[in-house]
Design an enzyme around this catalytic site. Structure first.
Site, short mmCIF file in Angstrom:
data_model
loop_
_atom_site.label_atom_id
_atom_site.label_comp_id
_atom_site.label_asym_id
_atom_site.label_seq_id
_atom_site.Cartn_x
_atom_site.Cartn_y
_atom_site.Cartn_z
N CYS A 66 19.82 28.04 15.92
CA CYS A 66 19.52 26.64 16.33
C CYS A 66 20.13 25.78 15.26
O CYS A 66 20.69 24.78 15.83
CB CYS A 66 18.31 26.35 16.62
SG CYS A 66 16.89 26.71 15.16
N HIS A 321 12.43 24.69 14.07
CA HIS A 321 13.58 24.69 15.06
C HIS A 321 14.24 23.37 14.82
O HIS A 321 14.06 22.35 14.56
CB HIS A 321 12.85 24.58 16.50
CG HIS A 321 14.03 24.76 17.58
ND1 HIS A 321 15.09 25.79 17.88
CD2 HIS A 321 14.22 23.66 18.59
CE1 HIS A 321 15.54 25.49 18.72
NE2 HIS A 321 15.24 24.18 19.14
#
Length: 380
Positions: A66, A321
């Site tokens: 990510c 994230h």
């Protein structure tokens, strides 16, 4: 600093071993060469990702990627960068193409533009980065990975003109000053940096309230006394010094690194999730004093910026994230790029990345990308 895949994909986690890279390099069959030549012909029609006819395209998370995906989207949505990418010298041999980061980025951009998929896989580019000893499928820091990719791009562009344009696009130039407080002797040194790493705390560990205050703190002179004194050649001993950084030049795309990860009293790194507002429009002439600048008036006339992208981090040091909020330069609309999912969002959604100390998993802006409103000259 960690990261966690935002979405569960239908396939297994991608694992790349050194043997797989070697095997890929040995595949020089005629069919492969024909395919690469066919792709080379298509590269001439590649435009900025913001001009995609099939809408914004996501990137699949192939195993803790990510962070990489967010940075790639920021690169590809920058029309000034894609113009440079379109002019690269394409390697001749297939094995060279597999190891060439600019070329693999161009192929990925072409795949995003010419296909009809809502998301594509960055697998080939990931294999290319692994060949350069970039450990991708681990917890990564966005600022560090951004610098790594940029250095590989600069090293492999080959064309000196394009190297210069890439530097003009992203590089900040400053002048470092070190002045003895006893004899007033001073040394100066010019240097460049890819990002402005601004603190969120002042010298007394007080929280700064706005991005403008963070910038002022970065350029504020620091007194070096006590154990921090420096040796002065003129005085022949250690004396108090005044250390400062003055701004000389700002690039077309300015990257500001918010130093949210810092050492606490316990000597452990922790994350500062406190709210830090950042403006859509930023004028450095209104932020810094004349003493904090070492630039010509013609240079200062181009120091008006507007926000282009935000790379946000959610989570903690050990697990987290990344996603990217990017403003399309052609549509002037904001999009959230969260791996394979891309949605149009509002400015209020972007402001949610200001941060909040009570939200341990809330999104907090980590990298800010500002685009110059009135560039001094064309980059291409």
């Amino acid at each position: 600093m960690g990261q966690r895949g935002g979405h569960q994909e239908s396939w297994k986690k991608l694992e790349i071993s050194p043997s797989e890279v070697m095997k890929a390099e040995e595949e020089n069959s005629k069919e492969e060469n024909k395919e690469l030549k066919s792709k080379d012909c298509k590269l001439l029609s590649v435009f900025g990702a913001a001009d995609l006819r099939n809408g914004a395209v996501g990137l699949y998370n192939i195993g803790q990627t990510c962070c990489l995906n967010s940075l790639l989207q920021v690169f590809f949505m920058n029309i000034h960068f894609t113009k440079i990418l379109r002019r690269i010298i394409v390697p001749v041999r297939a094995t060279q193409k597999m190891k060439n980061v600019p070329y693999q980025m161009l192929l990925l951009l072409e795949q995003m533009q010419c296909g009809k998929q809502k998301a594509v896989s960055p697998r080939e580019l990931a294999i290319c980065l692994v060949a350069h000893r970039v450990k991708l499928f681990v917890q990564y820091d966005a600022a560090q990975l951004f610098l790594t990719i940029w250095n590989l791009l600069k090293k492999q562009l080959k064309n000196p003109e394009l190297v210069g344009k890439l530097s003009d696009l992203y590089t900040v130039c400053v002048q470092e000053h070190l002045a003895c407080q006893t004899c007033s002797s001073e040394t100066k040194r010019n240097s460049s940096m890819l990002t402005l790493p601004v603190p969120l705390l002042d010298s007394c560990s007080h929280k700064l309230k706005t991005l403008e205050e963070c910038l002022q703190c970065f350029f504020h002179p620091e007194e070096l006394t006590g154990q921090n004194m420096c040796f002065c050649e003129h005085c022949g001993k250690k004396t108090p010094f005044l250390q400062s950084v003055k701004l000389v030049h700002l690039p077309q795309t300015l990257t500001i690194h918010l130093k949210r990860f810092c050492f606490g009293r316990s000597a452990y790194i922790h994350k500062l999730s406190d709210c830090l507002p950042f403006p859509q429009d930023l004028d450095f002439n209104a932020v810094l004093t004349e003493q904090q600048c070492e630039a010509y008036d013609s240079e200062k006339d181009t120091w008006q910026y507007e926000l282009f992208a935000v790379v946000a981090h959610s989570g903690s040091i050990s697990s987290g994230h990344y996603c990217a909020y990017i403003r399309s330069l052609t549509e002037c609309k904001w999009y959230c790029f969260n791996d394979s999912i891309v949605n149009q969002v509002s400015w209020d959604d972007v402001k949610c990345t200001y941060g909040h100390s009570d939200l341990s998993w809330g999104q907090t802006a980590y990298l800010l990308f500002y685009m110059k409103k009135h560039p001094l000259r064309s980059l291409i």
